[in-house]
Design a protein around this motif. Structure first.
Motif, PDB file in Angstrom:
ATOM      1  N   ASP A 252     -10.614 -12.279   4.785  1.00  0.00           N
ATOM      2  CA  ASP A 252      -9.797 -11.591   5.785  1.00  0.00           C
ATOM      3  C   ASP A 252      -9.876 -10.076   5.611  1.00  0.00           C
ATOM      4  OD1 ASP A 252      -8.472 -11.624   3.367  1.00  0.00           O
ATOM      5  OD2 ASP A 252      -6.489 -12.078   4.210  1.00  0.00           O
ATOM      6  N   TRP A 253     -11.043  -9.583   5.234  1.00  0.00           N
ATOM      7  CA  TRP A 253     -11.237  -8.149   5.052  1.00  0.00           C
ATOM      8  C   TRP A 253     -11.307  -7.456   6.404  1.00  0.00           C
ATOM      9  CZ3 TRP A 253     -10.712  -6.478   0.206  1.00  0.00           C
ATOM     10  CH2 TRP A 253     -10.889  -7.403  -0.824  1.00  0.00           C
ATOM     11  N   ARG A 254     -10.888  -6.204   6.445  1.00  0.00           N
ATOM     12  CA  ARG A 254     -10.808  -5.445   7.692  1.00  0.00           C
ATOM     13  C   ARG A 254     -11.027  -3.971   7.420  1.00  0.00           C
ATOM     14  NH1 ARG A 254      -5.981  -2.798   7.423  1.00  0.00           N
ATOM     15  NH2 ARG A 254      -4.373  -3.706   6.045  1.00  0.00           N
ATOM     16  N   LEU A 255     -11.221  -3.201   8.512  1.00  0.00           N
ATOM     17  CA  LEU A 255     -11.257  -1.746   8.395  1.00  0.00           C
ATOM     18  C   LEU A 255      -9.862  -1.227   8.077  1.00  0.00           C
ATOM     19  CD1 LEU A 255     -13.474  -0.672  11.442  1.00  0.00           C
ATOM     20  CD2 LEU A 255     -14.129  -0.669   9.034  1.00  0.00           C
ATOM     21  N   PRO A 256      -9.740  -0.247   7.212  1.00  0.00           N
ATOM     22  CA  PRO A 256      -8.418   0.314   6.913  1.00  0.00           C
ATOM     23  C   PRO A 256      -7.956   1.289   7.987  1.00  0.00           C
ATOM     24  CG  PRO A 256     -10.086   1.471   5.650  1.00  0.00           C
ATOM     25  CD  PRO A 256     -10.803   0.365   6.402  1.00  0.00           C
ATOM     26  N   THR A 257      -6.653   1.523   8.046  1.00  0.00           N
ATOM     27  CA  THR A 257      -6.120   2.593   8.887  1.00  0.00           C
ATOM     28  C   THR A 257      -6.360   3.923   8.170  1.00  0.00           C
ATOM     29  OG1 THR A 257      -3.935   2.581   7.848  1.00  0.00           O
ATOM     30  CG2 THR A 257      -4.309   1.027   9.677  1.00  0.00           C
ATOM     31  N   PRO A 258      -6.256   5.053   8.880  1.00  0.00           N
ATOM     32  CA  PRO A 258      -6.404   6.345   8.189  1.00  0.00           C
ATOM     33  C   PRO A 258      -5.411   6.517   7.054  1.00  0.00           C
ATOM     34  CG  PRO A 258      -6.549   6.655  10.566  1.00  0.00           C
ATOM     35  CD  PRO A 258      -6.136   5.230  10.347  1.00  0.00           C
ATOM     36  N   GLU A 259      -4.170   6.067   7.266  1.00  0.00           N
ATOM     37  CA  GLU A 259      -3.149   6.210   6.224  1.00  0.00           C
ATOM     38  C   GLU A 259      -3.515   5.401   4.983  1.00  0.00           C
ATOM     39  OE1 GLU A 259      -2.545   5.553   9.402  1.00  0.00           O
ATOM     40  OE2 GLU A 259      -1.754   7.524   9.965  1.00  0.00           O
ATOM     41  N   GLU A 260      -4.044   4.193   5.214  1.00  0.00           N
ATOM     42  CA  GLU A 260      -4.435   3.359   4.079  1.00  0.00           C
ATOM     43  C   GLU A 260      -5.596   3.978   3.316  1.00  0.00           C
ATOM     44  OE1 GLU A 260      -3.195  -1.047   5.834  1.00  0.00           O
ATOM     45  OE2 GLU A 260      -5.182  -0.218   6.246  1.00  0.00           O
TER      46      GLU A 260
END
Length: 389
Positions: A252-260
């Motif tokens: 369930d890997w994903r692109l992070p948000t800028p904050e993350e």
């Protein structure tokens, strides 16, 4: 002076000699190396004996590497070799061997040689091996060696025949890569499975950048895979990664948000983090803070590049100078640049890999991916974030 690894397109003839005879070898069947770029060292005085096969074996076992200028040779098990051109940020795999060759026929002297071949997966793929003899540093520097090259025949035995007439030289430094990097931040936990958990945010990160692979004992040894296309193409890369099993049993890997993604930024000049949007480790600076910065600007427990990394945020922007290429208004994707820590919307969402410098017109640095997931088994994300030094 640097190594050159391209096999010449036009065949040249090299003479490989022993005390009894010489043989001609097609240079196009050489193992892909021109050691030291051709600096002649025929007049260099080498008074010490070269390293023995036992000493060479110690330099090529465990997690040892030989480094010269911007290049690195990492010796893996079973005769495998990883070559890194750190200036070009490229990797090549090859082979390494220990050989012996007669150097002084009159006195019967036989020296031990370290031979290498780049971009070759089978020993039979070439007839000539670029080899070096390693000597203790004439100035006595620890873990430093003088290497003198020779072209040697690819034989099936330990003994080989070499051309010692047109030799070249260069200095190498030997070092041992740590078995595992140690996190700088106490909230980061190395799970020893290719993932890093952050107890402060409740996130789990891939330790490698997307596309990096392990090579024997070397972790995340290969080059990251840049985004080729737009954000939609990046999402396909992530989807394929999960379909193929992900990492550590998680899919369930994903692109992070800028904050993350910004939560990984560390400013070695002491500037507090996390940084505000549009702020970098060096802009603006408070009194007493240095512009000198270690790169990449993420914790040493992670692997990757000091370059922009893609996030999941896309927003409509006036593209200004890029208007002719993408229209007056367009969608820009946010990245976090780990050469500086800067987070901003700076690449067209539909053509991340086509972003060009407004000054030079050249394609900008590649954009990479570091994946994240919510670590449901760990602590819950912090409700607020405080700046840390």
């Amino acid at each position: 002076m640097r190594f050159h690894f391209a096999v010449k397109a036009i065949a040249a003839i090299a003479m490989l000699c022993t005390a009894a005879s010489c043989v001609t070898v097609d240079q196009s069947q050489r193992g892909g190396l021109n050691l030291f770029g051709g600096a002649n060292s025929s007049s260099r005085d080498v008074s010490k004996m070269p390293l023995t096969s036992e000493q060479l074996g110690q330099l090529t076992t465990g997690r040892k590497s030989l480094v010269r200028t911007d290049e690195m040779f990492l010796f893996a098990k079973n005769g495998r070799l990883l070559y890194e051109d750190r200036e070009a940020r490229t990797y090549s795999q090859g082979l390494w061997f220990l050989k012996k060759a007669k150097v002084d026929a009159a006195n019967g002297r036989v020296d031990d040689m370290l031979c290498v071949a780049i971009n070759s997966v089978e020993k039979a793929a070439f007839t000539v091996m670029p080899c070096i003899r390693l000597f203790p540093d004439p100035e006595g520097r620890k873990n430093t060696y003088l290497g003198i090259s020779a072209d040697c025949a690819n034989t099936d035995t330990v003994m080989t025949r070499c051309n010692f007439e047109d030799r070249t030289f260069g200095y190498f430094v030997s070092f041992e890569r740590p078995e595992r990097p140690i996190p700088l931040r106490p909230t980061l936990v190395d799970n020893n499975d290719g993932t890093i958990s952050d107890r402060a945010t409740g996130l789990q990160w891939m330790q490698c950048s997307l596309g990096q692979q392990n090579l024997n004992q070397y972790q995340c040894a290969t080059q990251p895979q840049p985004v080729n296309g737009g954000v939609a193409d990046a999402q396909k890369m992530v989807s394929e990664f999960n379909k193929n099993g992900g990492v550590a049993g998680k899919v369930d890997w994903r692109l992070p948000t800028p904050e993350e993604l910004k939560s990984l930024v560390i400013c070695s000049n002491g500037k507090p983090t996390p940084l505000a949007d549009g702020e970098s480790c060096t802009e603006p600076l408070s009194s007493g803070q240095s512009r000198q910065l270690a790169q990449p600007t993420f914790d040493s427990v992670f692997y990757g590049e000091g370059a922009p990394y893609l996030t999941s945020r896309i927003e409509q922007q006036d593209l200004g100078r890029l208007a002719s290429a993408f229209g007056k208004f367009g969608k820009l994707a946010w990245t976090v640049d780990f050469s500086s820590g800067l987070a901003n919307p700076n690449v067209p969402a539909e053509a991340v890999s086509s972003m060009r410098s407004s000054r030079s017109g050249k394609v900008a640095d590649p954009v990479y991916i570091r994946l994240v997931r919510n670590d449901t088994g760990g602590p819950k994300p912090a409700t607020g974030s405080k700046k840390t030094k």
